[in-house]
Design a protein around this motif. Structure first.
Motif, PDB file in Angstrom:
ATOM      1  N   ARG A   1       0.825  -1.207   0.000  1.00  0.00           N
ATOM      2  CA  ARG A   1       0.000   0.000   0.000  1.00  0.00           C
ATOM      3  C   ARG A   1       0.858   1.256   0.000  1.00  0.00           C
ATOM      4  NH1 ARG A   1      -4.766  -1.646   4.346  1.00  0.00           N
ATOM      5  NH2 ARG A   1      -5.951  -3.000   2.933  1.00  0.00           N
ATOM      6  N   ARG A   2       1.931   1.220   0.741  1.00  0.00           N
ATOM      7  CA  ARG A   2       2.840   2.368   0.782  1.00  0.00           C
ATOM      8  C   ARG A   2       3.446   2.607  -0.605  1.00  0.00           C
ATOM      9  NH1 ARG A   2       5.683   5.510   4.288  1.00  0.00           N
ATOM     10  NH2 ARG A   2       7.786   6.100   3.635  1.00  0.00           N
ATOM     11  N   ALA A   3       3.867   1.516  -1.264  1.00  0.00           N
ATOM     12  CA  ALA A   3       4.448   1.643  -2.612  1.00  0.00           C
ATOM     13  C   ALA A   3       3.403   2.149  -3.603  1.00  0.00           C
ATOM     14  CB  ALA A   3       5.015   0.298  -3.076  1.00  0.00           C
ATOM     15  N   GLU A   4       2.163   1.675  -3.463  1.00  0.00           N
ATOM     16  CA  GLU A   4       1.090   2.123  -4.366  1.00  0.00           C
ATOM     17  C   GLU A   4       0.799   3.613  -4.178  1.00  0.00           C
ATOM     18  OE1 GLU A   4      -2.033  -0.503  -3.311  1.00  0.00           O
ATOM     19  OE2 GLU A   4      -1.202  -2.221  -4.417  1.00  0.00           O
ATOM     20  N   THR A   5       0.819   4.070  -2.931  1.00  0.00           N
ATOM     21  CA  THR A   5       0.579   5.490  -2.665  1.00  0.00           C
ATOM     22  C   THR A   5       1.704   6.343  -3.232  1.00  0.00           C
ATOM     23  OG1 THR A   5      -0.649   4.967  -0.651  1.00  0.00           O
ATOM     24  CG2 THR A   5       0.212   7.210  -0.860  1.00  0.00           C
ATOM     25  N   ARG A   6       2.930   5.904  -3.022  1.00  0.00           N
ATOM     26  CA  ARG A   6       4.071   6.652  -3.570  1.00  0.00           C
ATOM     27  C   ARG A   6       3.980   6.724  -5.092  1.00  0.00           C
ATOM     28  NH1 ARG A   6       9.120   6.607  -5.736  1.00  0.00           N
ATOM     29  NH2 ARG A   6      10.678   7.964  -4.730  1.00  0.00           N
ATOM     30  N   GLN A   7       3.633   5.603  -5.714  1.00  0.00           N
ATOM     31  CA  GLN A   7       3.543   5.593  -7.172  1.00  0.00           C
ATOM     32  C   GLN A   7       2.399   6.462  -7.669  1.00  0.00           C
ATOM     33  OE1 GLN A   7       5.933   4.280  -9.101  1.00  0.00           O
ATOM     34  NE2 GLN A   7       4.858   5.319 -10.768  1.00  0.00           N
ATOM     35  N   ALA A   8       1.325   6.543  -6.908  1.00  0.00           N
ATOM     36  CA  ALA A   8       0.217   7.419  -7.291  1.00  0.00           C
ATOM     37  C   ALA A   8       0.662   8.881  -7.279  1.00  0.00           C
ATOM     38  CB  ALA A   8      -0.960   7.222  -6.341  1.00  0.00           C
ATOM     39  N   LEU A   9       1.467   9.256  -6.308  1.00  0.00           N
ATOM     40  CA  LEU A   9       1.990  10.621  -6.260  1.00  0.00           C
ATOM     41  C   LEU A   9       2.948  10.880  -7.423  1.00  0.00           C
ATOM     42  CD1 LEU A   9       2.593  10.835  -2.411  1.00  0.00           C
ATOM     43  CD2 LEU A   9       1.061  12.330  -3.715  1.00  0.00           C
ATOM     44  N   VAL A  10       3.806   9.920  -7.707  1.00  0.00           N
ATOM     45  CA  VAL A  10       4.741  10.064  -8.828  1.00  0.00           C
ATOM     46  C   VAL A  10       3.968  10.173 -10.139  1.00  0.00           C
ATOM     47  CG1 VAL A  10       6.515   8.863 -10.176  1.00  0.00           C
ATOM     48  CG2 VAL A  10       6.684   8.941  -7.678  1.00  0.00           C
ATOM     49  N   ARG A  11       2.941   9.348 -10.283  1.00  0.00           N
ATOM     50  CA  ARG A  11       2.128   9.379 -11.510  1.00  0.00           C
ATOM     51  C   ARG A  11       1.442  10.735 -11.670  1.00  0.00           C
ATOM     52  NH1 ARG A  11       0.165   4.774 -10.842  1.00  0.00           N
ATOM     53  NH2 ARG A  11      -1.687   5.373  -9.657  1.00  0.00           N
ATOM     54  N   ALA A  12       0.928  11.280 -10.570  1.00  0.00           N
ATOM     55  CA  ALA A  12       0.293  12.593 -10.631  1.00  0.00           C
ATOM     56  C   ALA A  12       1.298  13.665 -11.027  1.00  0.00           C
ATOM     57  CB  ALA A  12      -0.325  12.932  -9.272  1.00  0.00           C
ATOM     58  N   ALA A  13       2.498  13.587 -10.475  1.00  0.00           N
ATOM     59  CA  ALA A  13       3.539  14.567 -10.821  1.00  0.00           C
ATOM     60  C   ALA A  13       3.936  14.433 -12.285  1.00  0.00           C
ATOM     61  CB  ALA A  13       4.750  14.380  -9.917  1.00  0.00           C
ATOM     62  N   ARG A  14       4.001  13.213 -12.773  1.00  0.00           N
ATOM     63  CA  ARG A  14       4.314  13.007 -14.193  1.00  0.00           C
ATOM     64  C   ARG A  14       3.248  13.621 -15.089  1.00  0.00           C
ATOM     65  NH1 ARG A  14       6.623   7.145 -15.954  1.00  0.00           N
ATOM     66  NH2 ARG A  14       5.614   7.895 -17.852  1.00  0.00           N
ATOM     67  N   GLN A  15       2.006  13.450 -14.701  1.00  0.00           N
ATOM     68  CA  GLN A  15       0.915  14.020 -15.501  1.00  0.00           C
ATOM     69  C   GLN A  15       1.027  15.544 -15.552  1.00  0.00           C
ATOM     70  OE1 GLN A  15      -2.506  12.470 -13.476  1.00  0.00           O
ATOM     71  NE2 GLN A  15      -2.375  10.446 -14.434  1.00  0.00           N
ATOM     72  N   ILE A  16       1.338  16.153 -14.422  1.00  0.00           N
ATOM     73  CA  ILE A  16       1.479  17.612 -14.378  1.00  0.00           C
ATOM     74  C   ILE A  16       2.645  18.055 -15.248  1.00  0.00           C
ATOM     75  CG2 ILE A  16       2.076  19.546 -12.866  1.00  0.00           C
ATOM     76  CD1 ILE A  16       0.491  18.029 -10.645  1.00  0.00           C
ATOM     77  N   LEU A  17       3.770  17.367 -15.141  1.00  0.00           N
ATOM     78  CA  LEU A  17       4.929  17.712 -15.970  1.00  0.00           C
ATOM     79  C   LEU A  17       4.608  17.552 -17.448  1.00  0.00           C
ATOM     80  CD1 LEU A  17       7.891  16.085 -13.991  1.00  0.00           C
ATOM     81  CD2 LEU A  17       7.431  18.523 -14.274  1.00  0.00           C
ATOM     82  N   ALA A  18       3.879  16.506 -17.790  1.00  0.00           N
ATOM     83  CA  ALA A  18       3.534  16.267 -19.195  1.00  0.00           C
ATOM     84  C   ALA A  18       2.613  17.352 -19.730  1.00  0.00           C
ATOM     85  CB  ALA A  18       2.870  14.896 -19.346  1.00  0.00           C
TER      86      ALA A  18
END
Length: 211
Positions: free
Chosen positions: A14-31
């Motif tokens: 769950r911790r890894a999934e939450t971290r990846q969700a934050l990274v994915r959101a940041a990637r979307q913003i950068l894109a």
């Protein structure tokens, strides 16, 4: 997304999934904009996690956006590596890397938008395509396939040229991307000392599918 060893228990998963969700959101913003001024609240909402959860994984927005770029770089490098397995000729690897990268503008648009906005600062990164390209340049020089140039300087020329072509592809969607990428690959190979006829042939070898 890049893969790693799976977490060993439910809490870690769950911790890894939450971290990846934050990274994915940041990637979307950068894109979307390349802008890192979004608030932590906005990032957390996009990731569908609580505001306070952010600080369980990152100390700052800068750390998160750095992680997002690294994540994109590694996905990029893995995608190229997977499709060029079994290719030994350094010239073929360099040329195919250039051409596949430009095709990824269509097949992996979010990923390539991140690299479009943030790639120049990571041309010499130890993640993504850069270390793989440097490896191929070094092997080419050692084998006499390329002239005796400084591989790091050659990587600067290669990375800058490729990112410029990626920018052109986004700016001009009507561009014949395959022909433009083949032309750049040929130019790069000739810069590295590959004979003109050989460079033209290698730069137009059939490519693996990116699907």
């Amino acid at each position: 997304m890049p893969t790693s060893a799976p977490p060993s228990n439910r809490f870690e998963r769950r911790r890894a999934e939450t971290r990846q969700a934050l990274v994915r959101a940041a990637r979307q913003i950068l894109a979307e904009t390349g802008d890192t001024s979004a608030s932590i609240q906005a990032i957390a909402e996009r990731a569908d996690v609580g505001f306070g959860t952010f600080y369980n994984h990152f100390e700052s927005k800068a750390e998160l956006f750095d992680a997002a770029v690294v994540d994109a770089l590694e996905e990029f490098g893995q995608a190229i590596d997977e499709r060029l397995q079994g290719t030994d000729d350094p010239a073929a690897l360099v040329a195919a890397g250039v051409r596949l990268s430009l095709r990824m503008v269509d097949s992996h648009p979010e990923l390539m938008q991140v690299l479009r906005h943030r790639g120049l600062g990571h041309v010499h990164s130890d993640r993504g395509l850069a270390p793989r390209a440097l490896r191929d340049l070094e092997r080419g020089v050692a084998a006499g396939r390329f002239v005796a140039v400084d591989p790091t300087v050659a990587l600067s020329a290669l990375g800058g040229s490729l990112l410029s072509l990626v920018e052109l592809r986004f700016a001009r969607p009507e561009l014949d991307a395959d022909e433009a990428a083949a032309n750049l690959a040929e130019i790069v190979l000739r810069m590295l000392g590959v004979p003109p006829d050989d460079a033209r042939d290698v730069a137009r070898h059939p490519l693996p599918d990116l699907a």
